[in-house]
Write an enzyme that holds these catalytic residues in place. Structure first.
Site, PDB file in Angstrom:
ATOM      1  N   CYS A 152      79.912  96.519  97.373  1.00 46.02           N
ATOM      2  CA  CYS A 152      80.323  95.150  97.716  1.00 46.02           C
ATOM      3  C   CYS A 152      81.537  95.156  98.622  1.00 46.02           C
ATOM      4  O   CYS A 152      81.659  94.312  99.522  1.00 46.02           O
ATOM      5  CB  CYS A 152      80.641  94.368  96.441  1.00 46.02           C
ATOM      6  SG  CYS A 152      79.257  94.184  95.303  1.00 46.02           S
ATOM      7  N   ASN A 168      74.531  99.415  91.882  1.00 45.93           N
ATOM      8  CA  ASN A 168      75.206 100.324  92.814  1.00 45.93           C
ATOM      9  C   ASN A 168      76.280 101.175  92.139  1.00 45.93           C
ATOM     10  O   ASN A 168      76.511 102.310  92.518  1.00 45.93           O
ATOM     11  CB  ASN A 168      75.790  99.551  93.996  1.00 45.93           C
ATOM     12  CG  ASN A 168      76.814  98.524  93.594  1.00 45.93           C
ATOM     13  OD1 ASN A 168      76.742  97.939  92.509  1.00 45.93           O
ATOM     14  ND2 ASN A 168      77.781  98.271  94.458  1.00 45.93           N
ATOM     15  N   GLU A 197      89.245  91.864  88.208  1.00 45.15           N
ATOM     16  CA  GLU A 197      88.952  92.982  87.320  1.00 45.15           C
ATOM     17  C   GLU A 197      89.857  94.143  87.691  1.00 45.15           C
ATOM     18  O   GLU A 197      90.457  94.170  88.762  1.00 45.15           O
ATOM     19  CB  GLU A 197      87.479  93.369  87.426  1.00 45.15           C
ATOM     20  CG  GLU A 197      86.540  92.228  87.046  1.00 45.15           C
ATOM     21  CD  GLU A 197      85.087  92.601  87.132  1.00 45.15           C
ATOM     22  OE1 GLU A 197      84.551  93.100  86.135  1.00 45.15           O
ATOM     23  OE2 GLU A 197      84.487  92.383  88.203  1.00 45.15           O
ATOM     24  N   GLU A 199      81.971  88.656  90.647  1.00 38.56           N
ATOM     25  CA  GLU A 199      82.281  89.576  91.739  1.00 38.56           C
ATOM     26  C   GLU A 199      81.016  89.641  92.581  1.00 38.56           C
ATOM     27  O   GLU A 199      80.019  90.241  92.179  1.00 38.56           O
ATOM     28  CB  GLU A 199      82.685  90.944  91.209  1.00 38.56           C
ATOM     29  CG  GLU A 199      83.440  91.771  92.237  1.00 38.56           C
ATOM     30  CD  GLU A 199      82.550  92.704  93.019  1.00 38.56           C
ATOM     31  OE1 GLU A 199      82.162  92.331  94.148  1.00 38.56           O
ATOM     32  OE2 GLU A 199      82.238  93.788  92.518  1.00 38.56           O
TER      33      GLU A 199
END
Length: 496
Positions: free
Chosen positions: A300, A168, A477, A266
């Site tokens: 996400c 994505n 992150e 993640e």
């Protein structure tokens, strides 16, 4: 590549491909052929047609990449931090110079709009610049132990890191892990998603051109089962950074356990956007619109649940449905509002979710069907969709759809809004719209999420740490915290 975007787009629609696309893995500072010659096709989601081929990597290719990384690590970890800083800044400059080409490749490969791909290019540039600024500031500390003892800490690179990149955000997620890893002095072997291989290969080439030693950054393309699985299991990998689904993330955890490999995950999200009665309704509508329909909802951290207070529910739905119906779908290079779904398989998955909701009798206010680019009657698209007034247990609330589908929950007051915000197994991001700063802060501190924004769903940026709790994963992150995964602390003490 110096061609401007307009020329590239014209050539692409005339020829069905793009110039300069890498056709192998990037290992040891150069493009190399696949070990067994197998190749895969990459499809343009905007028209459903193959436009290029790339290497179908296997375990042998992964082994070659890890061996190259071992050599690259030896050179890169001893490179002075100030030099690492200069190299990462040069990489940022190269992306800036080639941003038109880079964005067009990203749009064709992923299906997103050219505007979104340009935003990803800017994110890559900023990530490299940000971590370039950290490379020479990884300082230790002195520890007072008293007379006759001197003790201090040093922060050293963990070693070779594996980066498993999603489809994505194939470029910015690549750089989100690679930039801090390189700033820390680590080496990298990356495996991009099999539907979006090309920008990772380009970035690896440009990093080498900028001065990263041969082998310090490697990219192996191919299927997750053939290339990703042997990479995360490799005993020489010190840290794995994975972005993807919960199910695959659990598999990665199991795969790295025998080697006790460090891990950043993640994973999924079902993030709430909470709109309280005292919010600016127009701003909340616009925020909700782009929280779910950016990148066709394939994010996400998308605001895929609208938790709205009952007194403004009807007004918000009227305005939000009206705005949603103005959105233009189309091929990413034709300047639409919403681009394509990344693959036929994922489009079918979204459609099954929505069809199941329809079968349960859920109220679909707008959208609800797979469709095509109206200009060409081709490609993989899904109508921007709003499903209204869902029960907390409804699958459209509890399950990640990962598409342009907004699920709406109606609540009575702040307390119920908090309960609904925390009522899924995910805890990645949350947004709050309210005119009352006291309510905003109470909710922000009580909602279980790694990142909370107030009155602007996408507020923040590269400087802000990102990551989730519970089934949204662990580790952070971006921001200064993003480098923590790639360094380890060593204590040294001398008696004298």
């Amino acid at each position: 590549m110096t061609l401007d975007a307009r020329s590239l787009i014209k050539a692409y629609f005339a020829e069905g491909t793009l110039p300069g696309l890498p056709d192998g893995h990037f290992i040891g500072g150069r493009i190399v052929a696949n070990s067994d010659g197998d190749r895969l096709e990459s499809y343009d989601p905007g028209n459903g047609q193959a436009f290029a081929r790339f290497g179908a990597g296997k375990g042998e290719d992964v082994s070659r990449a890890v061996e190259a990384a071992q050599q690259g690590l030896a050179a890169w970890r001893d490179t002075p931090p100030a030099t690492r800083c200069q190299v990462l800044n040069r990489a940022a400059a190269l992306i800036r110079e080639r941003s038109d080409y880079f964005a067009v490749v990203e749009a064709v490969d992923s299906g997103k709009t050219l505007a979104e791909a340009r935003g990803d290019a800017r994110s890559c540039i900023r990530l490299f610049e940000y971590y370039a600024g950290i490379a020479d500031k990884l300082e230790g500390r002195s520890i007072p132990l008293g007379s006759g003892l001197t003790s201090w800490t040093e922060r050293e690179p963990v070693g070779i890191t594996a980066q498993i990149i999603p489809w994505n955000y194939p470029s910015s997620t690549f750089v989100r892990g690679v930039a801090p890893a390189l700033a820390a002095g680590c080496a990298v072997v990356a495996k991009p998603a099999e539907t979006t291989p090309f920008t990772a290969l380009l970035l690896a080439q440009w990093l080498h051109e900028a001065g990263v030693p041969a082998g310090a950054v490697n990219v192996v393309t191919g299927l997750g089962s053939d290339a990703g699985a042997p990479l995360v299991r490799h005993p020489s990998i010190a840290h794995v950074t994975f972005t993807g689904s919960v199910a695959t993330g659990v598999g990665v955890m199991q795969a790295v356990a025998p080697n006790v490999t460090q891990l950043t995950l993640e994973l999924g999200g079902k993030s709430p956007l909470v709109a309280l009665a005292d919010c600016d309704v127009d701003k909340a509508v616009e925020g909700a619109l782009w929280a779910i329909f950016s990148n066709a909802g394939q994010i996400c951290s998308a605001g895929s649940r609208l938790v709205v207070e009952r007194s403004i529910h009807a007004e918000m739905m009227e305005k939000l449905v009206a705005r949603t119906r103005t959105l233009k779908l189309g091929h990413g290079l034709k300047d639409p509002d919403v681009g394509a779904i990344n693959s036929r398989q994922h489009l079918d998955r979204i459609a099954r979710h929505v069809e199941a909701a329809r079968g349960r009798g859920c109220s679909i206010l707008t959208g609800g069907s797979a469709t095509h680019d109206p200009a060409s009657n081709s490609g993989w698209f899904f109508e921007p969709t709003i499903i209204d007034n869902l029960a907390p247990s409804d699958p459209a609330i509890q399950q990640e759809i990962f598409g342009p589908v907004l699920s709406v929950q109606v609540v009575d007051g702040e307390e119920e809004a908090l309960a609904m915000a925390n009522a899924t197994e995910f805890a990645l991001v949350a947004g709050i719209y309210t005119g009352d700063i006291g309510k905003a802060l109470r909710l922000a501190r009580s909602i279980d999420a790694g990142q909370v924004t107030i009155n602007d769903y996408w507020a923040g940026g590269i400087e802000v740490p990102f990551g989730g709790n519970r089934k949204s994963g662990f580790g952070r992150e971006k921001g200064i915290e993003g480098i923590d995964a790639y360094v380890r602390t060593k204590a040294i003490t001398i008696r004298h």
